[in-house]
Write a protein that holds these residues in place. Sequence first.
Motif, PDB file in Angstrom:
ATOM      1  N   UNK A 137       3.856  23.138 -10.641  1.00 48.37           N
ATOM      2  CA  UNK A 137       2.481  23.094 -11.121  1.00 48.37           C
ATOM      3  C   UNK A 137       2.238  24.159 -12.187  1.00 48.37           C
ATOM      4  N   UNK A 138       2.781  25.352 -11.955  1.00 49.86           N
ATOM      5  CA  UNK A 138       2.623  26.423 -12.947  1.00 49.86           C
ATOM      6  C   UNK A 138       3.280  26.039 -14.263  1.00 49.86           C
ATOM      7  N   UNK A 139       4.497  25.442 -14.182  1.00 48.47           N
ATOM      8  CA  UNK A 139       5.191  25.032 -15.409  1.00 48.47           C
ATOM      9  C   UNK A 139       4.399  23.965 -16.152  1.00 48.47           C
ATOM     10  N   UNK A 140       3.864  22.984 -15.411  1.00 48.22           N
ATOM     11  CA  UNK A 140       3.086  21.918 -16.058  1.00 48.22           C
ATOM     12  C   UNK A 140       1.833  22.465 -16.717  1.00 48.22           C
ATOM     13  N   UNK A 141       1.119  23.330 -16.016  1.00 49.52           N
ATOM     14  CA  UNK A 141      -0.104  23.902 -16.586  1.00 49.52           C
ATOM     15  C   UNK A 141       0.220  24.730 -17.819  1.00 49.52           C
ATOM     16  N   UNK A 142       1.339  25.472 -17.757  1.00 51.56           N
ATOM     17  CA  UNK A 142       1.718  26.302 -18.907  1.00 51.56           C
ATOM     18  C   UNK A 142       1.998  25.437 -20.136  1.00 51.56           C
ATOM     19  N   UNK A 143       2.777  24.361 -19.951  1.00 52.14           N
ATOM     20  CA  UNK A 143       3.073  23.482 -21.089  1.00 52.14           C
ATOM     21  C   UNK A 143       1.823  22.787 -21.600  1.00 52.14           C
ATOM     22  N   UNK A 144       0.940  22.374 -20.680  1.00 54.79           N
ATOM     23  CA  UNK A 144      -0.303  21.725 -21.105  1.00 54.79           C
ATOM     24  C   UNK A 144      -1.173  22.691 -21.901  1.00 54.79           C
ATOM     25  N   UNK A 145      -1.264  23.926 -21.448  1.00 57.84           N
ATOM     26  CA  UNK A 145      -2.044  24.920 -22.199  1.00 57.84           C
ATOM     27  C   UNK A 145      -1.451  25.142 -23.576  1.00 57.84           C
ATOM     28  N   UNK A 146      -0.103  25.193 -23.627  1.00 58.99           N
ATOM     29  CA  UNK A 146       0.541  25.391 -24.930  1.00 58.99           C
ATOM     30  C   UNK A 146       0.264  24.226 -25.875  1.00 58.99           C
ATOM     31  N   UNK A 191       9.299  16.651 -22.786  1.00 54.35           N
ATOM     32  CA  UNK A 191       9.414  18.104 -22.612  1.00 54.35           C
ATOM     33  C   UNK A 191       8.840  18.547 -21.257  1.00 54.35           C
ATOM     34  N   UNK A 192       7.712  17.901 -20.881  1.00 48.62           N
ATOM     35  CA  UNK A 192       7.102  18.228 -19.595  1.00 48.62           C
ATOM     36  C   UNK A 192       8.040  17.872 -18.442  1.00 48.62           C
ATOM     37  N   UNK A 216       4.055  11.701 -30.557  1.00 51.37           N
ATOM     38  CA  UNK A 216       3.847  13.099 -30.134  1.00 51.37           C
ATOM     39  C   UNK A 216       3.627  13.200 -28.628  1.00 51.37           C
ATOM     40  N   UNK A 217       2.847  12.260 -28.101  1.00 54.03           N
ATOM     41  CA  UNK A 217       2.617  12.295 -26.650  1.00 54.03           C
ATOM     42  C   UNK A 217       3.903  12.001 -25.869  1.00 54.03           C
TER      43      UNK A 217
END
Length: 357
Positions: free
Chosen positions: A18-27, A67-68, A60-61
């Motif tokens: 979850x942390x990894x997903x949120x980090x990539x989404x924020x980026x 990547x996600x 792009x998506x």
Amino acid sequence: MKKERGRLGRQIVLSMGLVSSITMLIAFVGSIVIYGLLYLFAPPSGPLTPDDLFIPDPRDYLIFAILLLIGLVVAVVIASRLARRILAPLNSLAESARRIAAGDLEARALPGDRSLGETAHLVDDFNAMAVRLQRMTSDMTAWNAAIAHELRTPLTILRGRLQGMKDGVFKPDEAQIRGLLFQVEGLTRLVDDLHIVTLQDIGRLEMRMEPTRIDVEIRHAVDSVSDTLHEAGFAVEVDLADVVVACDGARIRQALLALLDNARRYAVPGRLRIALVLHESTFTLGVEDDGPGLAPEFAQQVFEPFTRADASRSRKFGGSGLGLSVVRAIALAHGGQAVYRRSAVGGSIFELVLPRG
């Protein structure tokens, strides 16, 4: 329990994912927002082409989704390894706690990977607590056995004499009454000594600290047992400094009497020197005899409860084995210490080193 361990591992893995997903989404979202702000407040000069505008399209998506997915796989792998490293010492800790609760006091936890410093420190602290608990249990068992042994003899004598007087075997004359009182006094001293040592062990031994002419208290104690010491063949020498110190005079007398009684029981008849020496911040009350002294291995535990020197090295006249423990308890309660050392002539020197304030 295994189900709970697996649940904790899954929580760690899910949290890392979850942390990894949120980090990539924020980026991803943050890059769009930052690019839009830059375009709003610092637009590029010249005419704009469609390529100058960052508008995500399906490709792009798709790249972001790939990547996600890769990030999630990497996060799951790392989280799984981290969970195993974290759970190994915790599982060992839980297993050892259950074994100790079941009565196995020899159980110890394994720290595992010490690179996790806090977890390793937790395991080390748990093992130290387990060692202390095992030692306290062993000491309590030894105490109970020693107390039972010390109580058995006088109680047996009292019961036998009283039963004999009841059955008419012994006459209830003055000699019999005096013998019974002697046994009762011994029991009273044993209970009092146990009370003092126990209170000191739990930090509840209170002292009545007040300015005291310590030399006067020492002389009173010596005078009260001088006849007994002379009958035992001791020549008492007293070397005292006149001084007023803050202490519990009654407890100091009690400690000195215990030291004198110990010398009467175990030292060879001869000179018995009592000295009071003043230092800058402390004063030392010492009792020195002419021997035979203590063996080095016994000297290390001489102040422990219910310890006695070997019978072949000393004259034994009874005693509970608590006298020197009481001396140490009184010294500690005063903020000082009890010390044993060998004299120049091979005798014993027992000292109370106490603060003057």
